[in-house]
Design a protein around this motif. Sequence first.
Motif, PDB file in Angstrom:
ATOM      1  N   GLU A 118       7.005  -0.726  -8.780  1.00  0.00           N
ATOM      2  CA  GLU A 118       6.910  -0.745  -7.419  1.00  0.00           C
ATOM      3  C   GLU A 118       5.840  -1.582  -7.088  1.00  0.00           C
ATOM      4  O   GLU A 118       6.078  -2.357  -5.983  1.00  0.00           O
ATOM      5  CB  GLU A 118       6.743   0.801  -6.720  1.00  0.00           C
ATOM      6  CG  GLU A 118       8.006   1.518  -6.554  1.00  0.00           C
ATOM      7  CD  GLU A 118       8.045   2.531  -8.076  1.00  0.00           C
ATOM      8  OE1 GLU A 118       7.398   2.073  -9.089  1.00  0.00           O
ATOM      9  OE2 GLU A 118       9.063   3.274  -8.007  1.00  0.00           O
ATOM     10  N   TRP A 119       4.903  -1.465  -7.547  1.00  0.00           N
ATOM     11  CA  TRP A 119       3.513  -2.182  -7.374  1.00  0.00           C
ATOM     12  C   TRP A 119       3.763  -3.533  -7.791  1.00  0.00           C
ATOM     13  O   TRP A 119       3.513  -4.776  -6.817  1.00  0.00           O
ATOM     14  CB  TRP A 119       2.260  -1.792  -7.993  1.00  0.00           C
ATOM     15  CG  TRP A 119       1.276  -2.336  -8.125  1.00  0.00           C
ATOM     16  CD1 TRP A 119       0.614  -3.283  -7.063  1.00  0.00           C
ATOM     17  CD2 TRP A 119       0.070  -1.900  -8.973  1.00  0.00           C
ATOM     18  NE1 TRP A 119      -0.619  -3.606  -7.262  1.00  0.00           N
ATOM     19  CE2 TRP A 119      -1.191  -2.865  -8.296  1.00  0.00           C
ATOM     20  CE3 TRP A 119      -0.568  -1.057 -10.086  1.00  0.00           C
ATOM     21  CZ2 TRP A 119      -2.346  -2.813  -8.782  1.00  0.00           C
ATOM     22  CZ3 TRP A 119      -1.673  -1.081 -10.436  1.00  0.00           C
ATOM     23  CH2 TRP A 119      -2.633  -2.071  -9.911  1.00  0.00           C
ATOM     24  N   ALA A 120       4.422  -3.937  -8.718  1.00  0.00           N
ATOM     25  CA  ALA A 120       4.886  -5.222  -9.211  1.00  0.00           C
ATOM     26  C   ALA A 120       5.569  -5.929  -8.320  1.00  0.00           C
ATOM     27  O   ALA A 120       5.284  -7.082  -7.889  1.00  0.00           O
ATOM     28  CB  ALA A 120       5.352  -5.392 -10.797  1.00  0.00           C
ATOM     29  N   LEU A 121       6.663  -5.367  -7.983  1.00  0.00           N
ATOM     30  CA  LEU A 121       7.760  -5.846  -6.981  1.00  0.00           C
ATOM     31  C   LEU A 121       6.897  -6.184  -5.624  1.00  0.00           C
ATOM     32  O   LEU A 121       7.117  -7.351  -4.904  1.00  0.00           O
ATOM     33  CB  LEU A 121       8.836  -4.809  -6.780  1.00  0.00           C
ATOM     34  CG  LEU A 121       9.781  -5.363  -5.826  1.00  0.00           C
ATOM     35  CD1 LEU A 121      10.494  -6.575  -6.627  1.00  0.00           C
ATOM     36  CD2 LEU A 121      10.937  -4.313  -5.555  1.00  0.00           C
ATOM     37  N   LEU A 142       0.791  -1.231   0.037  1.00  0.00           N
ATOM     38  CA  LEU A 142      -0.029   0.057  -0.073  1.00  0.00           C
ATOM     39  C   LEU A 142       0.709   1.124  -0.069  1.00  0.00           C
ATOM     40  O   LEU A 142       0.419   2.414  -0.350  1.00  0.00           O
ATOM     41  CB  LEU A 142      -1.076   0.036   1.315  1.00  0.00           C
ATOM     42  CG  LEU A 142      -2.250  -0.769   1.025  1.00  0.00           C
ATOM     43  CD1 LEU A 142      -3.049  -0.852   2.424  1.00  0.00           C
ATOM     44  CD2 LEU A 142      -3.143  -0.212   0.176  1.00  0.00           C
ATOM     45  N   GLU A 143       2.059   1.176   0.577  1.00  0.00           N
ATOM     46  CA  GLU A 143       2.877   2.373   0.863  1.00  0.00           C
ATOM     47  C   GLU A 143       3.541   2.830  -0.440  1.00  0.00           C
ATOM     48  O   GLU A 143       4.400   3.852  -0.588  1.00  0.00           O
ATOM     49  CB  GLU A 143       3.857   2.151   1.782  1.00  0.00           C
ATOM     50  CG  GLU A 143       3.159   2.368   3.286  1.00  0.00           C
ATOM     51  CD  GLU A 143       4.163   1.802   4.252  1.00  0.00           C
ATOM     52  OE1 GLU A 143       5.118   1.712   3.954  1.00  0.00           O
ATOM     53  OE2 GLU A 143       3.591   1.742   5.258  1.00  0.00           O
ATOM     54  N   VAL A 144       3.398   1.991  -1.455  1.00  0.00           N
ATOM     55  CA  VAL A 144       4.222   2.450  -2.983  1.00  0.00           C
ATOM     56  C   VAL A 144       3.105   2.853  -3.937  1.00  0.00           C
ATOM     57  O   VAL A 144       1.938   2.778  -3.606  1.00  0.00           O
ATOM     58  CB  VAL A 144       4.947   1.178  -3.592  1.00  0.00           C
ATOM     59  CG1 VAL A 144       6.004   0.830  -2.648  1.00  0.00           C
ATOM     60  CG2 VAL A 144       3.954   0.362  -4.178  1.00  0.00           C
ATOM     61  N   ARG A 193      15.016  -2.750   0.101  1.00  0.00           N
ATOM     62  CA  ARG A 193      16.137  -2.254  -0.554  1.00  0.00           C
ATOM     63  C   ARG A 193      15.887  -1.863  -1.918  1.00  0.00           C
ATOM     64  O   ARG A 193      16.358  -0.881  -2.357  1.00  0.00           O
ATOM     65  CB  ARG A 193      17.280  -3.324  -0.466  1.00  0.00           C
ATOM     66  CG  ARG A 193      18.060  -3.748   0.925  1.00  0.00           C
ATOM     67  CD  ARG A 193      18.981  -4.647   0.820  1.00  0.00           C
ATOM     68  NE  ARG A 193      20.501  -3.718   0.802  1.00  0.00           N
ATOM     69  CZ  ARG A 193      21.043  -3.369   1.933  1.00  0.00           C
ATOM     70  NH1 ARG A 193      20.413  -3.862   3.097  1.00  0.00           N
ATOM     71  NH2 ARG A 193      22.016  -2.595   1.873  1.00  0.00           N
ATOM     72  N   VAL A 194      15.418  -2.750  -2.809  1.00  0.00           N
ATOM     73  CA  VAL A 194      15.136  -2.390  -4.174  1.00  0.00           C
ATOM     74  C   VAL A 194      14.194  -1.240  -4.245  1.00  0.00           C
ATOM     75  O   VAL A 194      14.395  -0.354  -5.270  1.00  0.00           O
ATOM     76  CB  VAL A 194      14.361  -3.822  -4.805  1.00  0.00           C
ATOM     77  CG1 VAL A 194      14.137  -3.498  -6.473  1.00  0.00           C
ATOM     78  CG2 VAL A 194      15.343  -5.057  -4.567  1.00  0.00           C
ATOM     79  N   LEU A 195      13.027  -1.174  -3.260  1.00  0.00           N
ATOM     80  CA  LEU A 195      12.202  -0.209  -3.513  1.00  0.00           C
ATOM     81  C   LEU A 195      13.066   1.477  -3.496  1.00  0.00           C
ATOM     82  O   LEU A 195      12.851   2.018  -4.127  1.00  0.00           O
ATOM     83  CB  LEU A 195      11.005  -0.083  -2.295  1.00  0.00           C
ATOM     84  CG  LEU A 195       9.872  -1.030  -2.492  1.00  0.00           C
ATOM     85  CD1 LEU A 195       9.047  -0.945  -1.401  1.00  0.00           C
ATOM     86  CD2 LEU A 195       9.323  -0.731  -3.876  1.00  0.00           C
ATOM     87  N   GLU A 198       9.561   0.322 -18.469  1.00  0.00           N
ATOM     88  CA  GLU A 198       9.363  -0.044 -16.863  1.00  0.00           C
ATOM     89  C   GLU A 198      10.080  -1.442 -16.695  1.00  0.00           C
ATOM     90  O   GLU A 198      10.448  -1.441 -15.198  1.00  0.00           O
ATOM     91  CB  GLU A 198       7.966  -0.191 -16.897  1.00  0.00           C
ATOM     92  CG  GLU A 198       7.225  -0.066 -15.246  1.00  0.00           C
ATOM     93  CD  GLU A 198       7.463   1.443 -14.728  1.00  0.00           C
ATOM     94  OE1 GLU A 198       8.175   2.548 -15.182  1.00  0.00           O
ATOM     95  OE2 GLU A 198       7.347   1.588 -13.454  1.00  0.00           O
ATOM     96  N   LYS A 199       9.937  -2.382 -17.360  1.00  0.00           N
ATOM     97  CA  LYS A 199      10.724  -3.427 -17.045  1.00  0.00           C
ATOM     98  C   LYS A 199      12.043  -3.415 -17.070  1.00  0.00           C
ATOM     99  O   LYS A 199      12.913  -3.898 -16.012  1.00  0.00           O
ATOM    100  CB  LYS A 199      10.495  -4.602 -18.152  1.00  0.00           C
ATOM    101  CG  LYS A 199       9.194  -5.229 -18.183  1.00  0.00           C
ATOM    102  CD  LYS A 199       8.676  -6.192 -19.361  1.00  0.00           C
ATOM    103  CE  LYS A 199       9.585  -7.252 -19.466  1.00  0.00           C
ATOM    104  NZ  LYS A 199       9.421  -8.223 -20.660  1.00  0.00           N
ATOM    105  N   LEU A 200      12.833  -2.492 -17.713  1.00  0.00           N
ATOM    106  CA  LEU A 200      13.987  -2.188 -17.648  1.00  0.00           C
ATOM    107  C   LEU A 200      14.382  -1.564 -16.265  1.00  0.00           C
ATOM    108  O   LEU A 200      15.547  -1.734 -15.558  1.00  0.00           O
ATOM    109  CB  LEU A 200      14.386  -1.238 -18.740  1.00  0.00           C
ATOM    110  CG  LEU A 200      16.032  -0.973 -19.157  1.00  0.00           C
ATOM    111  CD1 LEU A 200      16.738  -2.301 -19.202  1.00  0.00           C
ATOM    112  CD2 LEU A 200      16.123   0.124 -20.004  1.00  0.00           C
TER     113      LEU A 200
END
Length: 589
Positions: A121-124, A44-46, A156-158, A59-61
């Motif tokens: 962000e949502w996908a991750l 929810l926070e992204v 970390r990725v975010l 976006e994939k890149l």
Amino acid sequence: MTNLAKVNNTLAERAVGPMMCLYGQGVARGYAIGRVVVMGATALEVAHYRIGKDSVESEKLRLSQALKATQLEMQDMADTLPDDAPRELAALLSVHGMLLSDPLLADQALSLIEHKHYNAEWALTTQGQILGEQFAAMEDEYLRERGSDVRQVIERVLTVLSGSCSIMSLDHDGNQDEPLIVVAHDISPADMIRLRGARFAGFATDLGGTTSHTAIVARSMGVPAVVALGHVRHLVRDGDMVILDGAHGTILVNPSEAALQEYRRLQQAYRDERAELALLKDVPAETLDGIPITLHANIELPDEAELAMANGAKGIGLFRSEFLFMGRADLPSEEEQYLAYSSVVRTMQGRPVTIRTLDIGADKTLDGEATVATNPALGQRAIRYCLAHPDLFATQLRAILRASVHGKVRILIPMIAHIHEIVATRAAIASARRELDARGQAYAQDIELGAMVEVPAIAIAIEPFAAALDFLSIGTNDLIQYTLAIDRADNEVSALYDPLHPAVLRLIANTINAGVRVGIPVAVCGEMAGDAHLTRLLLGLGLTEFSMHPQQLLDVKREIRGAHSNALRNKVANALNRAQVIDPAELNH
Ligand code: PEP
Ligand code: MG
């Protein structure tokens, strides 16, 4: 096969379950028919938005690069670990490195971008949540603990993703596949604002109350919502088909074909009703006996002013300025606030714009500011917070004053309980004016100052407040909360949250009558004003100014145009004198 793959296989195919109905509280009308997206707190926070087809590759890149950069960062940390570093640290870094390259994290997230057009962000976070839940269900303790590793890696990725922005085009409605319905344990008002861009078809939560700010934002977005469903998050799964009925507060999971057909019919009937209501946009809001009623709009963010105009609002009765401050790490500068306020003032083309000063506190918190008060709704909220943070208050007041050169601005102070708070606010405004004078910046000289009537104390002893101000606006959401000692966001006591309680109605009547005696306008801007079932009751209490979400304006106008104000006043006065409970349905006759 990786560990993640093993986990995934154990939970792979699920059968579609039987039809099931869940009951909660409907807080925003309308019907949504679509697939469930379960969202946990991190998800929810992204930011959530659907990207256009032409942005999928970029976006994939962006996601692949962020995953790679995080992996390199970890590799670098592992390579430079001091000799005396604990052995577990090296092991942890290597587990995190493996997770980052595991296809079940990376490939699945990339596939969500490709097939569902989620932003990175949502996908991750969606994929992270799926994996986290799968780990949590494992019997093996070691594997169960890997769930927290997934969370840490995703954090970390975010962070890396937050340093890159997506160069994307948004999906337009027609480009989307099936409508999506968000299911969450709870959604904070700030999270709700983040979800605005994604154009979800509905919201369903375990917690929440009718006048919680989350419900208010859902209504303002015109998205059907049901709260207080108890355990909806555990009873539905990603991809389940559901029908959400925002008027009756129900969720139908795995509906039969017959139910789908019936609800599609209801959905169409609702759309037809809205289209018919739209014809009332330019007709006057006047009762059958000729009493003109002012209809203003409540907004949370500047772009909603367009919607207010489109629904025939005669002004903005409540601009909840705190939404400019929420869901971000920093405070908005004077310039940013000035641009936001003046854009609303310009859109409203000379109609009054009532800007409420920052009402932070209780369920609306600034990012990074943990609530430490034992009872935040009674703590340093609203004007109390502003007077305790004079620099922040001065910045906002200067921005509001500057916006006043573009139209008619009014300042509204939330949660006033003492006359000295009005005196202190006037002093802060005078000081902001002096600062602008020194800078040579212009502002209007005749800005009206009003207060929210939402603390029962002032509704009881209203006279000196009415005399000290230019207008009053009754915030019934808080007035009910504080009068009945019911937390407005707590579903466990929501059945006791009663707008019709005789004490509440007397406080409203007392305030309206004082306004008439002193000669200043009194509005209601709480959710009662936008509830068409209560329009006749409020007219009967003598109310002539209503402020509500743009989506509700035309429903209320229709009620007003069919009502006889003087007859209603007599009926309501009689009932109030006897402290009788009033049934709004009886006022229809
Ligand atoms: C109210 O309390 O009724 C009101 C309008 O303000 P808020 O809902 O933002 O507290
Ligand atoms: Mg309030």
